[in-house]
Write an enzyme that holds these catalytic residues in place. Structure first.
Site, PDB file in Angstrom:
ATOM      1  N   GLU A  43       0.846  -1.186   0.000  1.00 24.29           N
ATOM      2  CA  GLU A  43       0.000   0.000   0.000  1.00 24.29           C
ATOM      3  C   GLU A  43       0.885   1.240   0.000  1.00 24.29           C
ATOM      4  O   GLU A  43       1.944   1.265   0.628  1.00 24.29           O
ATOM      5  CB  GLU A  43      -0.885  -0.016   1.258  1.00 24.29           C
ATOM      6  CG  GLU A  43      -1.894   1.119   1.317  1.00 24.29           C
ATOM      7  CD  GLU A  43      -2.693   1.113   2.614  1.00 24.29           C
ATOM      8  OE1 GLU A  43      -3.847   1.551   2.581  1.00 24.29           O
ATOM      9  OE2 GLU A  43      -2.154   0.680   3.656  1.00 24.29           O
ATOM     10  N   LYS A 113     -10.339   0.173  -1.848  1.00 24.28           N
ATOM     11  CA  LYS A 113     -10.379  -0.186  -0.424  1.00 24.28           C
ATOM     12  C   LYS A 113     -11.690   0.246   0.233  1.00 24.28           C
ATOM     13  O   LYS A 113     -12.086   1.406   0.143  1.00 24.28           O
ATOM     14  CB  LYS A 113      -9.189   0.474   0.273  1.00 24.28           C
ATOM     15  CG  LYS A 113      -9.007   0.111   1.739  1.00 24.28           C
ATOM     16  CD  LYS A 113      -7.790   0.844   2.287  1.00 24.28           C
ATOM     17  CE  LYS A 113      -7.520   0.526   3.735  1.00 24.28           C
ATOM     18  NZ  LYS A 113      -6.402   1.358   4.266  1.00 24.28           N
ATOM     19  N   CYS A 156      -4.606  -3.641   3.441  1.00 23.14           N
ATOM     20  CA  CYS A 156      -4.226  -3.212   4.792  1.00 23.14           C
ATOM     21  C   CYS A 156      -5.295  -3.411   5.867  1.00 23.14           C
ATOM     22  O   CYS A 156      -5.488  -4.514   6.380  1.00 23.14           O
ATOM     23  CB  CYS A 156      -3.747  -1.762   4.741  1.00 23.14           C
ATOM     24  SG  CYS A 156      -2.774  -1.277   6.200  1.00 23.14           S
TER      25      CYS A 156
END
Length: 270
Positions: A43, A113, A156
């Site tokens: 990321e 995300k 993440c």
């Protein structure tokens, strides 16, 4: 799906797009020279700086990041995952976007995300990802690769939401990719155990490229990019310096674990 080598790249990205892309290229080259056919970048691989800097440069970061990923994939004839970079959405915000590119430079899958990191970390740092990032609205995709297996995408903070990975395994995922910029404070206690849990409960390989070290001001990440097998065994760990974790992804091991521990067949609440 065949047996192949995968790489989880570990970087110390800075608030400098060009320097980051140079660092990424060097580490991709290192991974390819060791035989990796699937290379994953963390990321914020192309830019890790203050939120206002990211927004000011978002157009350039998005364009250069996508161009870079396609160039690297074609040059090295690999499949590559750019684990998260800002893509403007036109309202002063961006999507935190993971992009999977094939060896011909073609886009294979894209994921925006969905879980945003709005947390007051006990070390004194406050993170409010939603101040600049718009949450994605779609469940992450599973890309079916004949050679590399069914690849499930995430980013993440997603790792703390097991229902997302249960969805991916229900959709047939065999390899879960979890690129991250995990904070140093939370990483020391939670990073490895969360990755192992996601691997074990879904009987999947986990490939987790990571950020490490000091990036700017108070931003300090944990490192330890990892590759974990479906039994939860850590096959490779990049430690706390920039580098590459490389390990074999073996269909025979996946089949063995799923035969020995057939959890996915025993699910009641799906």
């Amino acid at each position: 799906m065949k047996s192949y080598l995968a790489a989880a790249v570990q970087m110390t990205s800075l608030p400098n797009l060009q320097k980051n892309l140079v660092q990424a290229e060097e580490l991709i080259d290192l991974a390819v020279r060791q035989g990796a056919e699937l290379v994953t970048l963390p990321e914020n691989f192309s830019f890790l700086g203050e939120e206002h800097e990211k927004l000011a440069q978002a157009d350039a970061i998005a364009q250069e990041s996508e161009k870079f990923l396609k160039t690297m994939a074609q040059r090295f004839q690999i499949t590559i995952l750019g684990g998260g970079f800002p893509v403007p959405v036109g309202n002063g915000k961006v999507y935190n976007t993971a992009l999977l590119i094939g060896p011909s430079g073609e886009e294979l899958a894209r994921y925006e995300k969905v879980h945003l990191f709005d947390v007051n970390v006990p070390d004194g740092n406050t993170y409010e990802e939603s101040s600049t990032v718009l949450a994605g609205m779609r469940m992450p995709p599973v890309y079916p690769s004949k050679d590399l297996g069914n690849l499930g995408l995430s980013v993440c903070y997603d790792v703390r939401f097991p229902e997302l990975y249960r969805h991916l395994s229900q959709m047939g995922a065999e390899v879960l990719i979890i690129p991250a910029a995990f904070t140093a404070y939370t990483g020391k206690d939670h990073w490895q155990v969360l990755l192992q849990a996601r691997a074990i409960e879904n009987t999947c390989y986990v490939i987790a490229p990571a950020q490490t070290g000091r990036h700017y001001n108070m931003r300090h990440t944990h490192g330890h990019a990892m590759i974990i097998d479906p039994w939860g065994v850590v096959l490779a760990d990049a430690g706390d310096q920039p580098g590459v974790a490389i390990a074999a992804i073996a269909p025979s091991r996946l089949e063995q674990v799923r035969r020995q521990m057939p959890c996915l067949q025993h699910r009641v609440f799906v």
